[in-house]
Design an enzyme around this catalytic site. Structure first.
Site, PDB file in Angstrom:
ATOM      1  N   HIS A  11      51.764  48.155  66.846  1.00 31.61           N
ATOM      2  CA  HIS A  11      52.119  46.922  67.271  1.00 31.61           C
ATOM      3  C   HIS A  11      51.379  46.885  68.459  1.00 31.61           C
ATOM      4  O   HIS A  11      50.787  47.619  68.498  1.00 31.61           O
ATOM      5  CB  HIS A  11      53.367  47.789  68.404  1.00 31.61           C
ATOM      6  CG  HIS A  11      53.996  46.734  69.763  1.00 31.61           C
ATOM      7  ND1 HIS A  11      55.144  45.623  69.353  1.00 31.61           N
ATOM      8  CD2 HIS A  11      53.582  46.637  70.722  1.00 31.61           C
ATOM      9  CE1 HIS A  11      54.574  45.460  70.561  1.00 31.61           C
ATOM     10  NE2 HIS A  11      54.067  45.718  71.505  1.00 31.61           N
ATOM     11  N   ASP A  58      67.782  44.084  75.135  1.00 30.94           N
ATOM     12  CA  ASP A  58      65.650  43.743  75.258  1.00 30.94           C
ATOM     13  C   ASP A  58      65.864  42.311  76.028  1.00 30.94           C
ATOM     14  O   ASP A  58      64.881  42.105  76.574  1.00 30.94           O
ATOM     15  CB  ASP A  58      65.711  44.510  74.265  1.00 30.94           C
ATOM     16  CG  ASP A  58      63.784  43.708  74.975  1.00 30.94           C
ATOM     17  OD1 ASP A  58      63.358  44.195  75.961  1.00 30.94           O
ATOM     18  OD2 ASP A  58      63.175  43.498  73.669  1.00 30.94           O
ATOM     19  N   ARG A  61      63.542  39.580  83.376  1.00 30.37           N
ATOM     20  CA  ARG A  61      62.138  40.071  84.128  1.00 30.37           C
ATOM     21  C   ARG A  61      60.797  38.639  84.484  1.00 30.37           C
ATOM     22  O   ARG A  61      60.373  38.633  85.027  1.00 30.37           O
ATOM     23  CB  ARG A  61      61.742  40.998  83.139  1.00 30.37           C
ATOM     24  CG  ARG A  61      62.441  42.605  83.199  1.00 30.37           C
ATOM     25  CD  ARG A  61      61.902  43.584  81.769  1.00 30.37           C
ATOM     26  NE  ARG A  61      60.398  43.650  81.959  1.00 30.37           N
ATOM     27  CZ  ARG A  61      60.126  44.181  81.045  1.00 30.37           C
ATOM     28  NH1 ARG A  61      59.950  44.606  79.830  1.00 30.37           N
ATOM     29  NH2 ARG A  61      58.945  43.575  81.174  1.00 30.37           N
ATOM     30  N   SER A 102      61.416  48.395  76.199  1.00 28.24           N
ATOM     31  CA  SER A 102      61.449  47.257  75.910  1.00 28.24           C
ATOM     32  C   SER A 102      60.892  47.427  74.340  1.00 28.24           C
ATOM     33  O   SER A 102      61.118  47.088  73.579  1.00 28.24           O
ATOM     34  CB  SER A 102      60.474  45.870  76.456  1.00 28.24           C
ATOM     35  OG  SER A 102      60.890  45.001  76.225  1.00 28.24           O
ATOM     36  N   LYS A 142      62.736  48.391  69.962  1.00 25.11           N
ATOM     37  CA  LYS A 142      62.644  47.290  69.187  1.00 25.11           C
ATOM     38  C   LYS A 142      61.527  48.103  68.274  1.00 25.11           C
ATOM     39  O   LYS A 142      62.296  48.097  66.651  1.00 25.11           O
ATOM     40  CB  LYS A 142      61.741  46.370  69.590  1.00 25.11           C
ATOM     41  CG  LYS A 142      62.552  45.198  70.765  1.00 25.11           C
ATOM     42  CD  LYS A 142      61.881  43.762  71.001  1.00 25.11           C
ATOM     43  CE  LYS A 142      61.257  44.639  71.502  1.00 25.11           C
ATOM     44  NZ  LYS A 142      60.350  43.271  72.859  1.00 25.11           N
TER      45      LYS A 142
HETATM   46  N1  URA Z   1      56.087  42.871  74.849  1.00 22.05           N
HETATM   47  C1  URA Z   1      57.455  43.360  74.778  1.00 22.05           C
HETATM   48  O1  URA Z   1      58.184  43.899  73.960  1.00 22.05           O
HETATM   49  N2  URA Z   1      58.072  43.792  76.037  1.00 22.05           N
HETATM   50  C2  URA Z   1      57.706  44.239  77.080  1.00 22.05           C
HETATM   51  O2  URA Z   1      58.231  44.764  78.393  1.00 22.05           O
HETATM   52  C3  URA Z   1      56.061  43.933  77.281  1.00 22.05           C
HETATM   53  C4  URA Z   1      55.142  43.455  75.823  1.00 22.05           C
END
Ligand code: URA
Length: 435
Positions: free
Chosen positions: A82, A161, A168, A183, A187
């Site tokens: 990521h 999320d 947000r 978040s 995932k």
């Molecule tokens: N990427 C995400 O998936 N969530 C966040 O809160 C920030 C970056």
């Protein structure tokens, strides 16, 4: 339970229990808790923060709000990577085929670009016909056969999320470490890999604007991942200037392919892939140390196996792999304009987010989720930060659909670029390794 009581508890600095957090996420996913109450809670979390236990519970509750991929039927080491996002970041396109050619199963659910940052799916759609919306069965089948799959996020993965992130975005509550950690990690955990490596960007084009904040985020991401039983490593890397030389979808694909072909002019990009790949191979027990891991990866490039793996991915997902061996076959912009340097000196700064925005305005990014992307447009940097440039020499090439867009972008590029008489002293590209 009562949502007003829980908002007040967090507002006053209290700690939410596991049951309270689970109740909130259930109410969020079912739609029983209205957006205004969720928004108030998000702001209270943003201001008051969360304990380590609360952040973990929030991540777990979000993870369990939807489907979780079961990779147990896929043999071998499963890994995922990521990045917190940036400009010119085509790391997955290089790292994943190298890893897959070494037998690591790379299962990636990627995103699309939004705002000034690019997205892996948009880049891959530069191959006409490339499919990003694989079913769960197709995803697993391809992972088994090719060791490598990149798809969009499955519809019912972490639905909480999706709701909270959208709130947000419009309530000033994005920059909160516990909210970012829950978040991202919910995932990542939902995709089910054994090893997760994280590239946390620091600088003007990244999410965290300085190294200290980026390291705090990296440490929190690692804590949650390890508490969930995963092997996790992270590095903090520069996003003050774009990564590599190309910014724009097809241009970035071409740059990634050139690295896989063993042409190493994009030194930072290769360095980043080797660092992340070393983490995967050592954490996953496939290499004894970083030296051995790097040798394995470099020989996967030199032998052409990594390039063949990338071609196999493109073919498996509906694209024509011929362009992987000949990047001239990738779609091209109608007009290319050089941006001459107005003075001699050293490139001191290239504002990554401004350059990302230039690409967006050329048509290479998305202002809204419905925007149609032009894969051909973008910028190829000719000079990077620290390079010497003479007056009139090209700083960058702008690839646009017509001359007028080219000229507008060239003017904006000069604004994003600072040239000084003195050679700047640069910090290392990989700022920190967080283990
Ligand atoms: N990427 C995400 O998936 N969530 C966040 O809160 C920030 C970056």
């Amino acid at each position: 339970m009562n949502m007003v009581d829980l908002i007040e508890k967090k507002r006053d600095g209290g700690e939410l229990s596991t049951q309270e957090i689970e109740w909130i996420i259930r109410g969020c996913t079912s739609g029983e808790i209205p957006d205004y109450q969720l928004s108030a809670l998000l702001m209270a979390i943003c201001i008051r923060g969360m304990t380590e236990r609360e952040t973990f519970d929030l991540t777990m509750a979000m993870l369990h709000s939807g489907d979780i991929l079961d990779l147990s039927s896929v043999a071998g080491l499963k890994a995922d990577k990521h990045s917190t996002g940036g400009v010119g970041d085509k790391t997955s396109l290089v790292l994943c085929p190298i890893m897959a050619s070494l037998g690591v199963k790379m299962s990636k659910m990627s995103g699309r670009g939004l705002g000034h940052t690019g997205g892996t799916l948009d880049k891959l759609e530069s191959f006409p016909g490339f499919r990003c919306n694989l079913s769960g069965e197709e995803f697993l089948g391809q992972l088994r056969e090719q060791s490598f799959v990149i798809s969009g996020q499955a519809a019912n993965l972490c639905p909480a999320d999706k709701i909270l992130y959208a709130l947000r975005d419009v309530t000033g509550t994005v920059p909160s470490v516990p909210l970012i950690v829950s978040s991202i990690m919910s995932k990542k955990l939902a995709v089910g890999a054994d090893v997760i490596v994280l590239d946390v960007k620091t600088g003007s084009g990244g999410f965290m604007k300085n190294d200290e904040d980026a390291e705090i985020l990296a440490r929190e991401l690692i804590k949650v991942g390890r508490a969930a039983g995963k092997k996790v490593g992270a590095i903090v890397t520069d996003m003050d200037e774009p990564l590599g030389y190309a910014v724009g979808n097809a241009l970035e694909v071409a740059e990634a392919i050139h690295v896989l072909q063993g042409k190493t002019e994009a030194a930072h990009l290769l360095e980043l892939c080797l660092a992340l790949g070393s983490l995967i191979l050592t954490e996953g027990g496939l290499a004894r140390d970083e030296g051995e891991a790097r040798d394995m990866m470099l020989s996967a490039v030199q032998s052409g196996k990594a390039l063949d793996k990338f071609a196999a991915l493109v073919k498996a997902q509906g694209g024509d792999p011929a362009a992987v061996y000949n990047t001239d076959l990738l779609p091209k912009a109608g007009c290319v304009l050089e941006v001459p340097a107005p003075q001699s000196g050293y490139v001191r700064h290239l504002a990554a987010s401004d350059i990302g925005r230039i690409c967006l305005h050329l048509g290479g990014g998305r202002e809204t989720l419905d925007s149609v992307i032009d894969p051909t447009v973008g910028i190829v940097l000719q000079k990077k930060v620290g390079d010497r440039v003479e007056a009139g020499e090209s700083l960058a090439q702008i690839h646009a659909k017509d001359r007028a867009s080219d000229e507008r972008a060239a003017e904006a590029y000069l604004q994003a670029c600072t040239i000084t008489a003195e050679k700047p002293v640069l910090p290392p590209f990989i700022r920190r390794r967080v283990i």
